[in-house]
Every structure is written in structure tokens, then in C-alpha cells.
Design a protein around this motif. Structure first.
Motif, mmCIF file in Angstrom:
data_model
loop_
_atom_site.group_PDB
_atom_site.id
_atom_site.type_symbol
_atom_site.label_atom_id
_atom_site.label_comp_id
_atom_site.label_asym_id
_atom_site.label_seq_id
_atom_site.Cartn_x
_atom_site.Cartn_y
_atom_site.Cartn_z
ATOM 1 N N ASN A 205 0.315 3.577 -3.108
ATOM 2 C CA ASN A 205 -0.107 4.884 -2.584
ATOM 3 C C ASN A 205 -1.277 5.542 -3.319
ATOM 4 O O ASN A 205 -1.388 6.757 -3.344
ATOM 5 C CB ASN A 205 1.094 5.829 -2.521
ATOM 6 C CG ASN A 205 0.895 6.921 -1.498
ATOM 7 O OD1 ASN A 205 0.083 6.782 -0.591
ATOM 8 N ND2 ASN A 205 1.636 7.995 -1.637
ATOM 9 N N SER B 196 -6.140 2.657 -2.514
ATOM 10 C CA SER B 196 -5.660 1.649 -1.565
ATOM 11 C C SER B 196 -6.676 0.541 -1.313
ATOM 12 O O SER B 196 -6.269 -0.615 -1.156
ATOM 13 C CB SER B 196 -5.256 2.306 -0.245
ATOM 14 O OG SER B 196 -6.342 3.005 0.314
ATOM 15 N N LEU C 297 0.829 -1.218 0.000
ATOM 16 C CA LEU C 297 0.000 0.000 0.000
ATOM 17 C C LEU C 297 0.860 1.264 0.000
ATOM 18 O O LEU C 297 0.505 2.263 -0.629
ATOM 19 C CB LEU C 297 -0.937 -0.008 1.208
ATOM 20 C CG LEU C 297 -2.030 -1.068 1.181
ATOM 21 C CD1 LEU C 297 -2.832 -1.042 2.468
ATOM 22 C CD2 LEU C 297 -2.930 -0.884 -0.026
ATOM 23 N N TYR D 65 -4.645 -2.233 6.071
ATOM 24 C CA TYR D 65 -5.447 -1.228 5.365
ATOM 25 C C TYR D 65 -5.923 -0.140 6.331
ATOM 26 O O TYR D 65 -5.842 1.054 6.014
ATOM 27 C CB TYR D 65 -6.632 -1.880 4.657
ATOM 28 C CG TYR D 65 -7.562 -0.860 4.052
ATOM 29 C CD1 TYR D 65 -7.187 -0.154 2.915
ATOM 30 C CD2 TYR D 65 -8.789 -0.570 4.632
ATOM 31 C CE1 TYR D 65 -8.014 0.805 2.368
ATOM 32 C CE2 TYR D 65 -9.624 0.382 4.095
ATOM 33 C CZ TYR D 65 -9.238 1.076 2.964
ATOM 34 O OH TYR D 65 -10.060 2.027 2.433
ATOM 35 N N THR E 16 -5.812 -3.280 -2.000
ATOM 36 C CA THR E 16 -5.888 -4.167 -0.837
ATOM 37 C C THR E 16 -6.720 -5.388 -1.173
ATOM 38 O O THR E 16 -6.341 -6.525 -0.851
ATOM 39 C CB THR E 16 -6.492 -3.422 0.368
ATOM 40 O OG1 THR E 16 -5.691 -2.284 0.670
ATOM 41 C CG2 THR E 16 -6.587 -4.321 1.586
ATOM 42 N N TYR F 179 -2.735 7.969 6.401
ATOM 43 C CA TYR F 179 -2.958 8.836 5.260
ATOM 44 C C TYR F 179 -3.851 10.015 5.655
ATOM 45 O O TYR F 179 -3.586 11.161 5.284
ATOM 46 C CB TYR F 179 -3.570 8.051 4.112
ATOM 47 C CG TYR F 179 -3.767 8.861 2.863
ATOM 48 C CD1 TYR F 179 -2.680 9.185 2.046
ATOM 49 C CD2 TYR F 179 -5.023 9.324 2.490
ATOM 50 C CE1 TYR F 179 -2.848 9.932 0.903
ATOM 51 C CE2 TYR F 179 -5.201 10.071 1.349
ATOM 52 C CZ TYR F 179 -4.112 10.375 0.560
ATOM 53 O OH TYR F 179 -4.286 11.115 -0.574
ATOM 54 N N LYS G 232 -4.835 3.699 6.020
ATOM 55 C CA LYS G 232 -5.863 4.726 5.842
ATOM 56 C C LYS G 232 -5.794 5.766 6.952
ATOM 57 O O LYS G 232 -5.886 6.971 6.696
ATOM 58 C CB LYS G 232 -7.249 4.062 5.804
ATOM 59 C CG LYS G 232 -8.371 5.006 5.437
ATOM 60 C CD LYS G 232 -9.667 4.275 5.283
ATOM 61 C CE LYS G 232 -10.227 3.979 6.642
ATOM 62 N NZ LYS G 232 -11.611 3.514 6.640
#
Length: 132
Positions: A70, A73, A66, A119, A77, A126, A123
Motif C-alpha cells: 500500500n 506501488s 500491492l 497495477y 510492482t 486508490y 492505482k
């Protein structure tokens, strides 16, 4: 092209980590090497170590995949998870008579947990970076 190469590299990374753990067990106990399954392992402690290596390697490699891709995602995933589950179907097809059913269920569940944790962490990171 970058996502495809990253997904394939991630798959081989998972195989490497799990295979490396199995190789250590093989050399330590001087038993025959088997690439998948648990029926040949000398004790329950080694079964737990293999299962933990599946979880940790899935989480780590999914985070790497991931991070390298980038973008999109969730889609990548899911694709990576599908690749891993297809690999486990091959394993089930080759060893369903020799291995207990709980092993197959547990390994797939550990892959799912590792992918989900990676994930969610990706997330969350991010969003934190985006908000700062």
C-alpha cells in the motif's frame, strides 16, 4: 521488512497457484508431475488452462501484494515483476531444449499483462478512494 516478506510471499503464491493447476492435471491424467513447461501436457486444452492460470494468478497475487504494501506501488510492482521474470529465466535455463519458444514468450507476456492490469486497477481504486 514488510515489503520484502510480502514480495516473497507473493512469489510463492504464484508458484502455488500454477503448481496446483499442474497437480490437478497430473492426478487427472495420471502423468508424471513437472513443475514447469507444457510439453508433457496431454492436450491443447490443458495448455490453455495453464496459460490462463498464469494470467489470473499473476493478476490476483499482484493485487494482494500491492494491497498489503500500500505505498510506492509502482516501485513494488516493478520489483515483483522482476522477481517473476527472474524465475522464468530459471525455467528457460532448465527447459529451453524441451519446450517451444512461444511458451516462454507467452508466459512472460502473460505475467506482464497480469502485473500491468493489477497495477492499473490498484492505482485507479486508490485514486477513487482518495477523491471521495
Amino acid at each position: 521488512m514488510k515489503p520484502i516478506i510480502t514480495l516473497i510471499s507473493g512469489f510463492f503464491g504464484i508458484l502455488f497457484f500454477e503448481g496446483f493447476a499442474r497437480l490437478i492435471i497430473t492426478f487427472y491424467h495420471r502423468i508424471e508431475f513437472q513443475f514447469y513447461g507444457i510439453s508433457y501436457l496431454p492436450s491443447d486444452a490443458w495448455v490453455i488452462i495453464i496459460l490462463l492460470s498464469v494470467l489470473v494468478s499473476t493478476w490476483l497475487v499482484t493485487m494482494l501484494v500491492l494491497t498489503v504494501i500500500n505505498k510506492n506501488s509502482l516501485i513494488y510492482t516493478c520489483i515483483f515483476g522482476l522477481i517473476l521474470f527472474l524465475w522464468r529465466l530459471v525455467e528457460i535455463g532448465n527447459s529451453y531444449n524441451a519446450e517451444p519458444i512461444w511458451y516462454f514468450i507467452t508466459v512472460n507476456l502473460l505475467h506482464l499483462i497480469g502485473i500491468t492490469l493489477a497495477y492499473q486497477l490498484f492505482k485507479n481504486q486508490y485514486e477513487n478512494i482518495k477523491n471521495t
